[in-house]
Design a protein around this motif. Structure first.
Motif, PDB file in Angstrom:
ATOM      1  N   SER A   1     139.638   7.038 -32.014  1.00 29.66           N
ATOM      2  CA  SER A   1     138.964   8.032 -31.188  1.00 29.66           C
ATOM      3  C   SER A   1     138.200   7.372 -30.054  1.00 29.66           C
ATOM      4  N   PHE A   2     137.505   6.289 -30.347  1.00 33.17           N
ATOM      5  CA  PHE A   2     136.743   5.578 -29.320  1.00 33.17           C
ATOM      6  C   PHE A   2     137.679   5.001 -28.258  1.00 33.17           C
ATOM      7  N   CYS A   3     138.806   4.430 -28.690  1.00 30.44           N
ATOM      8  CA  CYS A   3     139.786   3.893 -27.735  1.00 30.44           C
ATOM      9  C   CYS A   3     140.356   5.000 -26.856  1.00 30.44           C
ATOM     10  N   LEU A   4     140.666   6.146 -27.439  1.00 32.11           N
ATOM     11  CA  LEU A   4     141.167   7.272 -26.642  1.00 32.11           C
ATOM     12  C   LEU A   4     140.121   7.782 -25.655  1.00 32.11           C
ATOM     13  N   LEU A   5     138.856   7.758 -26.040  1.00 29.93           N
ATOM     14  CA  LEU A   5     137.794   8.190 -25.137  1.00 29.93           C
ATOM     15  C   LEU A   5     137.713   7.263 -23.924  1.00 29.93           C
ATOM     16  N   ILE A   6     137.840   5.967 -24.152  1.00 28.89           N
ATOM     17  CA  ILE A   6     137.828   5.008 -23.047  1.00 28.89           C
ATOM     18  C   ILE A   6     139.003   5.254 -22.109  1.00 28.89           C
ATOM     19  N   ILE A   7     140.181   5.460 -22.682  1.00 31.55           N
ATOM     20  CA  ILE A   7     141.368   5.728 -21.863  1.00 31.55           C
ATOM     21  C   ILE A   7     141.207   7.035 -21.099  1.00 31.55           C
ATOM     22  N   ALA A   8     140.668   8.053 -21.750  1.00 27.13           N
ATOM     23  CA  ALA A   8     140.472   9.350 -21.082  1.00 27.13           C
ATOM     24  C   ALA A   8     139.492   9.227 -19.924  1.00 27.13           C
ATOM     25  N   TYR A   9     138.405   8.474 -20.117  1.00 24.41           N
ATOM     26  CA  TYR A   9     137.455   8.267 -19.021  1.00 24.41           C
ATOM     27  C   TYR A   9     138.128   7.542 -17.858  1.00 24.41           C
TER      28      TYR A   9
ATOM     29  N   ASP B   1     138.702   8.378 -13.313  1.00 27.37           N
ATOM     30  CA  ASP B   1     139.079   7.274 -12.443  1.00 27.37           C
ATOM     31  C   ASP B   1     138.043   6.144 -12.491  1.00 27.37           C
ATOM     32  N   LEU B   2     137.602   5.800 -13.693  1.00 25.39           N
ATOM     33  CA  LEU B   2     136.655   4.705 -13.885  1.00 25.39           C
ATOM     34  C   LEU B   2     137.419   3.423 -14.228  1.00 25.39           C
ATOM     35  N   SER B   3     136.819   2.286 -13.929  1.00 28.20           N
ATOM     36  CA  SER B   3     137.416   1.016 -14.331  1.00 28.20           C
ATOM     37  C   SER B   3     137.263   0.858 -15.851  1.00 28.20           C
ATOM     38  N   LEU B   4     137.939  -0.146 -16.399  1.00 27.81           N
ATOM     39  CA  LEU B   4     137.873  -0.354 -17.843  1.00 27.81           C
ATOM     40  C   LEU B   4     136.444  -0.654 -18.287  1.00 27.81           C
ATOM     41  N   GLY B   5     135.748  -1.514 -17.571  1.00 29.14           N
ATOM     42  CA  GLY B   5     134.375  -1.867 -17.932  1.00 29.14           C
ATOM     43  C   GLY B   5     133.438  -0.681 -17.870  1.00 29.14           C
ATOM     44  N   LYS B   6     133.557   0.125 -16.814  1.00 29.97           N
ATOM     45  CA  LYS B   6     132.697   1.309 -16.686  1.00 29.97           C
ATOM     46  C   LYS B   6     133.033   2.336 -17.753  1.00 29.97           C
ATOM     47  N   SER B   7     134.308   2.457 -18.110  1.00 31.59           N
ATOM     48  CA  SER B   7     134.705   3.393 -19.166  1.00 31.59           C
ATOM     49  C   SER B   7     134.137   2.971 -20.516  1.00 31.59           C
ATOM     50  N   ILE B   8     134.196   1.676 -20.794  1.00 34.61           N
ATOM     51  CA  ILE B   8     133.636   1.172 -22.053  1.00 34.61           C
ATOM     52  C   ILE B   8     132.136   1.420 -22.089  1.00 34.61           C
ATOM     53  N   ALA B   9     131.459   1.130 -20.977  1.00 30.09           N
ATOM     54  CA  ALA B   9     130.004   1.336 -20.928  1.00 30.09           C
ATOM     55  C   ALA B   9     129.655   2.814 -21.079  1.00 30.09           C
ATOM     56  N   ALA B  10     130.394   3.679 -20.379  1.00 29.46           N
ATOM     57  CA  ALA B  10     130.114   5.122 -20.447  1.00 29.46           C
ATOM     58  C   ALA B  10     130.367   5.675 -21.843  1.00 29.46           C
TER      59      ALA B  10
END
Length: 162
Positions: A109-117, A122-131
């Motif tokens: 679920s957490f991985c899917l949330l990062i991908i969805a963000y 349109d966030l970068s990988l780092g910003k998605s992980i942080a968000a």
């Protein structure tokens, strides 16, 4: 006596015997299900609002509807994991297996949330992980603080009773 739910719904509630276990659970389910669903819907919107603050912090094009879709899509592995873990528990009676399946569902679920963000906002990988990670860390810190406060209050009350 034992009442089949299909028989109970077609023959009416007058067939339910007072104190019958199945009748109690059927009535409790019919009353409790709408209440639980209402709390679930309100909870999803509160969670989305909290998470959306951090998506806004890392991206300027974020819309609430996109964050809501991200949250809802990402929770599908958790729902599937809960269903699978409960079925496994019925078969194996293994709480450890049940916990492992739920942890796998949470990680997915957490991985899917990062991908969805990344995709929706349109966030970068780092910003998605942080968000995605900051609300989790804040929630855990709040839960630990609340548990410590309750524990402290409980021990204070026990000292007063002595």
């Amino acid at each position: 006596g034992i009442i089949n739910f299909a028989t109970m719904t077609t023959s009416g509630w007058s067939q339910v015997q007072p104190g019958g276990t199945i009748g109690f659970f059927a009535v409790a389910t019919l009353i409790g299900l709408p209440i639980v669903l209402g709390f679930l819907i309100v909870g999803i919107y509160i969670l989305t609002g909290f998470s959306h603050l951090f998506v806004l912090m890392f991206g300027d094009r974020a819309q609430f509807a996109g964050t809501l879709r991200s949250i809802i899509y990402s929770y599908s592995p958790v729902i599937l994991a809960v269903i699978i873990s409960n079925l496994l528990f019925l078969v194996t009676y293994s709480a450890e297996m049940r916990n492992i399946v739920c942890i796998i569902g949470l990680i997915a679920s957490f991985c899917l949330l990062i991908i969805a963000y990344q995709e929706i906002h349109d966030l970068s990988l780092g910003k998605s992980i942080a968000a995605a990670l900051i609300p989790v860390v804040i929630t855990i810190a709040f839960a630990v603080t609340l548990a410590a406060a309750v524990s402290s209050l409980r021990s204070s009350i026990q000292k007063i009773d002595l």
